[in-house]
Design an enzyme around this catalytic site. Structure first.
Site, PDB file in Angstrom:
ATOM      1  N   ASP A  86     -51.675 -38.732 -83.723  1.00  0.00           N
ATOM      2  CA  ASP A  86     -52.772 -38.817 -82.754  1.00  0.00           C
ATOM      3  C   ASP A  86     -52.697 -40.157 -82.031  1.00  0.00           C
ATOM      4  O   ASP A  86     -52.117 -41.117 -82.534  1.00  0.00           O
ATOM      5  CB  ASP A  86     -54.127 -38.580 -83.411  1.00  0.00           C
ATOM      6  CG  ASP A  86     -54.231 -39.211 -84.803  1.00  0.00           C
ATOM      7  OD1 ASP A  86     -53.290 -39.918 -85.206  1.00  0.00           O
ATOM      8  OD2 ASP A  86     -55.241 -38.984 -85.472  1.00  0.00           O
ATOM      9  N   GLU A 156     -60.483 -38.782 -82.190  1.00  0.00           N
ATOM     10  CA  GLU A 156     -61.704 -39.429 -82.688  1.00  0.00           C
ATOM     11  C   GLU A 156     -62.977 -38.723 -82.240  1.00  0.00           C
ATOM     12  O   GLU A 156     -64.029 -38.890 -82.846  1.00  0.00           O
ATOM     13  CB  GLU A 156     -61.751 -40.904 -82.226  1.00  0.00           C
ATOM     14  CG  GLU A 156     -60.681 -41.789 -82.853  1.00  0.00           C
ATOM     15  CD  GLU A 156     -60.929 -42.084 -84.332  1.00  0.00           C
ATOM     16  OE1 GLU A 156     -61.973 -41.668 -84.855  1.00  0.00           O
ATOM     17  OE2 GLU A 156     -60.052 -42.705 -84.944  1.00  0.00           O
TER      18      GLU A 156
HETATM   19 ZN   LIG Z   1     -60.775 -42.525 -86.969  1.00  0.00          ZN
HETATM   20 ZN   LIG Z   2     -57.820 -41.481 -87.551  1.00  0.00          ZN
END
Ligand SMILES: [Zn+2]
Ligand SMILES: [Zn+2]
Length: 429
Positions: A86, A156
């Site tokens: 990510d 997030e």
């Molecule tokens: Zn995080």
């Molecule tokens: Zn994370």
């Protein structure tokens, strides 16, 4: 602006590949660490990594589910394995004091300028993914199959995985037989990995409750319907969900993280706002928690003498993160692979946590893809040992002091991830 970025990038890019055409992962990490971008704003990060993956030799597709990147390597008959990293940073002002600390600012979704920081270690995840991409590309004689590397945006805020799936991740590209990801751990030493079968991370729901009332003079409470007393009552009642509604063997959390109402000592306001975070593993517990909240607020409002139009409004936010369930068979195979590549002393069984990870979403598409996330130790050995000796608390993920021991963590991550992929490719159907 874009031109300046590209020029600076080309210079850095050449530097990155300088020595015997091998990628300097620590340099890459420092560059990513110093330049965090917020969720949905990972424009430069995704472009940098897309170019690197293309340079290695992957077939790269950009803008899958926003800034998402998909890199494909087809290497004969065999399984399809997806590895994920990510990309987003957080609105946190870095205080680590590192020479490559972030001083970047960005405008958040509310139009406010904020500092940005890779406080969740996604910079480590990206560096590991690139390292594994390079290793697996250069060692294609060791495996056969299809490798699908993805860079997920907006993890997030729990949008990235959903958006990538919606945009055709599992239909436009070969569908994975296994999904694999890692997350840095702020409580494990760098050089070690943590694994666990079954529920690993929680369902996360955010709920807003607007408690209504009829305001008035603080000296004449009998002429009002006081939303502050009602909100206090609701908060107390909410505690009975986990203690009295959910089985003691099923983990659940109901936290009221914010309460706002009123302006002055002697004025009873018209409303109070509450913000809650809910955690659970199973869908049953999640549903029970949500429906219990509805019942409690309604019941409390009736007891306070409010009529239907003044009942509290409960809003369940869309940004729901599904729990991460680690497929036990897959974890067993991973554990064996980790022991082989890292040594048994560096492979540790860890406990589940009630934190959330968007990665769980990739394991929920029908038919279910066996999915697993493992933890990558990120704490410097000396810092860890001192903390144990002196009973100190280590900075957690999302802390402005969280600074991974990047070199050993990335090296371990690349080793664990690459070898796990190679071992999974070898599994017979
Ligand atoms: Zn995080
Ligand atoms: Zn994370």
């Amino acid at each position: 602006m874009k031109k300046i970025f590209l020029l600076a990038f080309i210079f850095w890019f050449n530097f990155l590949f300088a020595a015997d055409n091998k990628i300097n992962l620590l340099e890459l990490y420092k560059e990513l660490h110093a330049n965090p971008e917020l969720s949905y704003q990972e424009f430069e990060t995704s472009e940098k990594l897309a170019l690197i993956l293309e340079n290695i030799g992957y077939k790269v597709t950009r803008n899958i589910g926003g800034n998402g990147v998909v890199a494909l390597l087809e290497n004969g008959e065999g399984h399809t394995i997806m590895l994920r990293a990510d990309m987003d940073g957080l609105p946190v002002e870095e205080k680590t004091g590192a020479s490559y600390a972030s001083t970047k600012k960005a405008v958040n979704s509310e139009g406010k300028e904020v500092f940005t920081m890779h406080a969740c270690g996604h910079d480590v995840h990206m560096s590991v993914l690139i390292g594994a991409a390079e290793y697996l590309f250069n060692n294609q004689t060791q495996w056969q199959g299809t490798l699908l590397l993805i860079l997920e945006p907006a993890e997030e805020v729990s949008g990235g995985a959903r958006n990538m799936i919606k945009d055709g991740l599992f239909t436009k590209f070969p569908r994975p037989d296994f999904n694999l990801a890692l997350h840095v751990s702020s409580s494990l030493q760098a050089g070690k990995v943590g694994y666990l079968p079954g529920w690993a991370m929680a369902n996360v729901d955010s709920v807003d409750i607007t408690v209504k009332g009829l305001g008035g003079h603080g000296a004449y409470p009998h002429t009002t319907k006081d939303p502050i007393v009602l909100a206090a009552n609701i908060i107390t009642q909410l505690q009975t969900i986990v203690s009295r509604k959910i089985a003691p063997t099923d983990p659940a959390v109901v936290t009221v993280g914010s309460i706002h109402g009123g302006t002055k000592h002697n004025v009873i306001p018209n409303e109070v706002k509450l913000q809650l975070t809910l955690r659970s593993y199973t869908d049953e517990v999640r549903n029970e928690t949500l429906s219990s909240i509805e019942k409690i607020v309604r019941g409390s409002a009736i007891a306070a003498g409010l009529t239907e139009e003044y009942f509290p409004i409960v809003e369940i936010k869309d940004e729901y993160t599904p729990a991460v369930f680690n497929n036990p068979d897959l974890v067993e195979k991973l554990q064996k692979s980790f022991v082989k590549s890292l040594g048994s002393e560096n492979v540790i069984k860890v406990s589940p946590v009630m934190g959330g990870e968007d990665f769980g979403m990739f394991g929920r598409v029908e038919p279910i893809i066996p999915t697993a996330l493992f933890w990558l130790g990120a704490v410097n050995k000396k810092v860890y040992e001192k903390a144990m000796r002196e009973d100190l608390t280590l900075p957690s993920l999302h802390s402005d002091l969280f600074l991974p021991d990047a070199e050993p963590a990335i090296e371990t991550g690349v080793k664990a991830m690459s070898n796990a992929a190679i071992d999974l490719f070898k599994i017979k159907n």
